[in-house]
Design an enzyme around this catalytic site. Structure first.
Site, PDB file in Angstrom:
ATOM      1  N   ASP A   1      36.374  12.230  -7.828  1.00 18.98           N
ATOM      2  CA  ASP A   1      36.525  10.784  -7.974  1.00 18.98           C
ATOM      3  C   ASP A   1      36.363  10.416  -9.450  1.00 18.98           C
ATOM      4  OD1 ASP A   1      36.820  10.388  -5.254  1.00 18.98           O
ATOM      5  OD2 ASP A   1      34.711   9.873  -4.906  1.00 18.98           O
TER       6      ASP A   1
ATOM      7  N   TYR B   1      10.354  24.555   8.794  1.00 23.73           N
ATOM      8  CA  TYR B   1      10.017  24.314  10.207  1.00 23.73           C
ATOM      9  C   TYR B   1       8.970  25.281  10.755  1.00 23.73           C
ATOM     10  CZ  TYR B   1      13.324  20.540  10.766  1.00 23.73           C
ATOM     11  OH  TYR B   1      13.953  19.322  10.654  1.00 23.73           O
TER      12      TYR B   1
ATOM     13  N   GLU C   1      36.140  17.527  -4.619  1.00 23.43           N
ATOM     14  CA  GLU C   1      34.789  16.959  -4.475  1.00 23.43           C
ATOM     15  C   GLU C   1      34.430  16.686  -3.019  1.00 23.43           C
ATOM     16  OE1 GLU C   1      32.252  12.902  -5.491  1.00 23.43           O
ATOM     17  OE2 GLU C   1      34.142  13.221  -6.532  1.00 23.43           O
TER      18      GLU C   1
END
Length: 353
Positions: free
Chosen positions: A234, A95, A181
């Site tokens: 997962d 920025y 996760e």
């Protein structure tokens, strides 16, 4: 800091020498994303080989001239920050001149190239990573500025500190650490009071692909307490990829592997074989996409899978079924199956790989 300043001065001196000889200056950086430059070591994970192939960033070539200029620009910013003992995040750097840099990923990539080129960790370059990870459970420590963090006495979630190297007075009576996760699963386990109910533990989530600070914290906790670390992901190629980043590291950050990887991490779940074992209904599973197939095939070829025969078997089950599942699939058995049945049984009877 004098080491950092000296390393940057050496780069600039080489540039000046080339100019004095009427030659176009060139910067040489390692090919960080090339698997040929990576070796796998059981004790470290993926690390960069000592004499790796490099690429030249030339100042006289239209394709690389802008990158050459941006590297010098960021080097000068780092030099000023080290001199004045100030810090900035990668976002701050982007920025400071969005039009010049074009995108955040350009800045991130250049910072990693600089860190690798100078052989200096990012933190020593006075660049902070924005933290997105959370930690909870049986843990207390003091941050660099003296702030005392007590995860132990509350169900509150704490953001992973932005200066992991600076934390001290770490105290924990945890029997193990659980890397989760996803944020949703992490919050669910907290709501179920998992950290205290089964036995004292520390829970960490990188909320998806972990940032640098989350990986540094996992490593620091491992170095400090030497307790078992389990991962709960997962049952899909993306979850396995994330677990491998914690355990073995990533190709792009292999030059910092020694500070980031924990090869002793165990895969607790959700295993593809669990889906069969628990008779999860087929209609609760998600069919593979083409992207899933490609990701799984690429993971299966990686050097660390060859030395993990049980993992290899699980990946073969997943590849054969072409089905994946999120941890939330366990709610088809009962709403608190994960915290009351699945995890306690696994931890008690050794259901990890």
């Amino acid at each position: 800091s004098s080491e950092v300043l000296e390393a940057i001065e050496n780069v600039i001196q080489d540039v000046l020498k080339s100019l004095a000889q009427n030659k176009a200056p060139v910067l040489t950086v390692a090919n960080r994303s090339d698997w040929r430059n990576i070796e796998f070591k059981d004790s470290v994970g993926l690390q960069m080989i000592p004499h790796c192939t490099t690429k030249q960033i030339r100042s006289d070539c239209p394709r690389s001239a802008q990158r050459f200029a941006l590297i010098l620009k960021i080097l000068s910013m780092i030099y000023k920050m080290v001199q004045s003992n100030t810090y900035a995040t990668k976002r701050d750097i982007y920025y400071s001149d969005t039009q010049l840099f074009g995108s955040q990923s350009v800045v991130d990539n250049i910072i990693n190239d600089i860190s690798c080129m100078l052989k200096i960790p990012r933190r020593s370059l006075h660049i902070l990573s924005t933290t997105k990870g959370f930690v909870a459970g049986n843990l207390s420590y003091t941050e660099e500025d003296g702030t005392k963090v007590q995860c132990t006495y509350s169900a509150t979630v704490f953001t992973v500190p932005s200066n992991v190297q600076g934390i001290k007075n770490l105290i924990s009576h945890a029997k193990f650490m659980l890397i989760v996760e996803k944020d949703a699963t992490f919050q669910r386990l907290l709501d179920d009071d998992f950290c205290k109910r089964v036995c004292p533990c520390i829970m960490i989530t990188g909320r998806g692909i972990p940032d640098l600070n989350t990986r540094l914290l996992v490593r620091k906790l491992w170095d400090t307490f030497q307790i078992p670390i389990f991962s709960l992901m997962d049952a899909d190629p993306h979850g396995i990829e994330i677990m491998c980043v914690y355990k073995y590291g990533s190709v792009s950050m292999s030059f910092e592997a020694h500070h980031l990887t924990v090869p002793s991490i165990k895969w607790l779940g959700l295993l593809p074989s669990d889906l069969q074992r628990l008779n999860i209904p087929k209609d609760a599973l998600i069919p593979f996409t083409k992207q899933d197939q490609n990701k799984l095939a690429s993971i299966q070829k990686r050097p660390y899978i060859a030395c993990q025969p049980t993992w290899k078997k699980e990946l073969e089950i997943m590849a054969a079924s072409k089905l994946k599942a999120e941890i939330q699939v366990l709610t088809t058995l009962s709403s608190d199956y994960l915290s009351r049945v699945y995890l306690p049984n696994k931890l008690q009877f050794g259901g990890w790989l």
